[in-house]
Design an enzyme around this catalytic site. Sequence first.
Site, PDB file in Angstrom:
ATOM      1  N   CYS A   1      54.698  29.131  34.984  1.00 15.48           N
ATOM      2  CA  CYS A   1      53.913  30.187  34.323  1.00 15.48           C
ATOM      3  C   CYS A   1      54.784  30.867  33.270  1.00 15.48           C
ATOM      4  O   CYS A   1      54.338  31.145  32.153  1.00 15.48           O
ATOM      5  CB  CYS A   1      53.462  31.229  35.328  1.00 15.48           C
ATOM      6  SG  CYS A   1      52.657  30.595  36.795  1.00 15.48           S
TER       7      CYS A   1
ATOM      8  N   CYS B   1      55.221  29.551  29.523  1.00 15.22           N
ATOM      9  CA  CYS B   1      54.234  29.913  28.501  1.00 15.22           C
ATOM     10  C   CYS B   1      54.125  31.424  28.332  1.00 15.22           C
ATOM     11  O   CYS B   1      54.122  31.936  27.224  1.00 15.22           O
ATOM     12  CB  CYS B   1      52.849  29.373  28.859  1.00 15.22           C
ATOM     13  SG  CYS B   1      52.716  27.585  28.772  1.00 15.22           S
TER      14      CYS B   1
ATOM     15  N   CYS C   1      44.401  27.694  34.910  1.00 14.22           N
ATOM     16  CA  CYS C   1      45.585  27.639  34.060  1.00 14.22           C
ATOM     17  C   CYS C   1      46.531  26.537  34.550  1.00 14.22           C
ATOM     18  O   CYS C   1      47.075  25.774  33.765  1.00 14.22           O
ATOM     19  CB  CYS C   1      46.281  29.000  34.102  1.00 14.22           C
ATOM     20  SG  CYS C   1      47.193  29.402  32.619  1.00 14.22           S
TER      21      CYS C   1
ATOM     22  N   CYS D   1      24.040  44.376  50.917  1.00 13.44           N
ATOM     23  CA  CYS D   1      25.329  45.066  50.777  1.00 13.44           C
ATOM     24  C   CYS D   1      25.071  46.552  50.546  1.00 13.44           C
ATOM     25  O   CYS D   1      25.748  47.419  51.108  1.00 13.44           O
ATOM     26  CB  CYS D   1      26.102  44.516  49.588  1.00 13.44           C
ATOM     27  SG  CYS D   1      26.213  42.735  49.502  1.00 13.44           S
TER      28      CYS D   1
ATOM     29  N   HIS E   1      26.920  49.938  51.860  1.00 11.67           N
ATOM     30  CA  HIS E   1      27.959  50.441  50.962  1.00 11.67           C
ATOM     31  C   HIS E   1      27.443  51.418  49.917  1.00 11.67           C
ATOM     32  O   HIS E   1      28.233  51.982  49.170  1.00 11.67           O
ATOM     33  CB  HIS E   1      28.704  49.266  50.317  1.00 11.67           C
ATOM     34  CG  HIS E   1      29.487  48.475  51.322  1.00 11.67           C
ATOM     35  ND1 HIS E   1      30.597  48.969  51.965  1.00 11.67           N
ATOM     36  CD2 HIS E   1      29.293  47.227  51.832  1.00 11.67           C
ATOM     37  CE1 HIS E   1      31.066  48.061  52.814  1.00 11.67           C
ATOM     38  NE2 HIS E   1      30.289  46.994  52.756  1.00 11.67           N
TER      39      HIS E   1
ATOM     40  N   CYS F   1      31.791  40.292  55.825  1.00 12.36           N
ATOM     41  CA  CYS F   1      30.591  41.127  55.716  1.00 12.36           C
ATOM     42  C   CYS F   1      29.341  40.294  55.969  1.00 12.36           C
ATOM     43  O   CYS F   1      28.423  40.725  56.663  1.00 12.36           O
ATOM     44  CB  CYS F   1      30.510  41.754  54.323  1.00 12.36           C
ATOM     45  SG  CYS F   1      30.809  43.528  54.305  1.00 12.36           S
TER      46      CYS F   1
END
Lengths: 249, 106
Positions: free
Chosen positions: A65, A68, A102, A165, A169, A210
């Site tokens: 990494c 670059c 990447c 959800c 939440h 969840c």
Amino acid sequence: MRLATALALCLLATPTLAQPRSGYDDSGPQVRAMQDDDTANPAFLWVQQGETLWSTPAGTAQKSCADCHGPATTLRGAAARYPTYDLTRRRPLALAQRINACRTDHPAAPALPPESDALLGLTAYVALQSRGLPLAVDPTGPNAPFVEAGKTFFTTRQGQLNMSCANCHEDRAGHRLGGALIPEGHANGYPEYRLEWQKIGSFPRRLRACLTGVRAEPLPPDSPEATSLELYLAVRARGLKVETPAVRP
Amino acid sequence: MARPLINIPKRVKRGDAFEIRVLISHPMESGQRRDEVGKVVPRDIINSFFCTYGGEEVFRAELFPAISANPYFAFSARAVETGLITLSWTDDQGVSGFETVEITVE
């Protein structure tokens, strides 16, 4: 494009939470103390591993990494902008997926398996560079339809318990589920160390917990639904600061 | 296995107390859990931890189950002279770890 912008403006105009409240503020003093002190935060065992990987050559090109990107500090702010739309893959990528993209594109290295220590460590190390910056995901442009898809997922009832959800939440945030306080469910500290897991984990892992909790079908790793949801949550939590690597109960 | 995180000041004033903080990466399997086929997962915890400073033992801990994964040790010592701090530990599998850190007393 105009429709997308209109959609995004619509999202902006109807915020569901006036002031997003980080899960940090809902954690106990001991958990907060662990997160505040980098020498006591066990997630830094993985961050350390990620730091090593950052400069370890990989793939057929034997490039790291760092070859670059230079020092990881050059990626300050990157984690605050993810997930975001990837032009070549025509879908949004979360930070961990971006790292794998990447790796496979440039040094032609094999992708790191999801939820592996290596991928979690590298993601945490990259995201750590953005710690303290406010989440700044762009809800407009090519991201807009995926934000909308994520919002639909968030508000759609599912599973044998038939809950969305948002039922916990948003509607019940700040109330209790058994002994535990229900947080607003912001994804601003991933990958994070969970005392429950006794290790660092990703947002998709937390999401699986969840989903099985409401007895719904858990999503497979790298599923587009999870990324869309993560994108919507990032838009929903705009203004909160990146806390990676957070500590949560 | 990741390397431990060790936090010890590099330089300390003579006579001052300083803090030694160590975070070791270890699963700390309690021996109480069962795997998916019902077999007991054998206990594997770090069972002892020692710290010496200038060849003298300054801290020792015996560990038992019910200590969470990735245990964290924090304790203090008084700076007497420049020397080596050694940290060592052993787990149930007989795997041991050993780290040394130099400290300068001025």
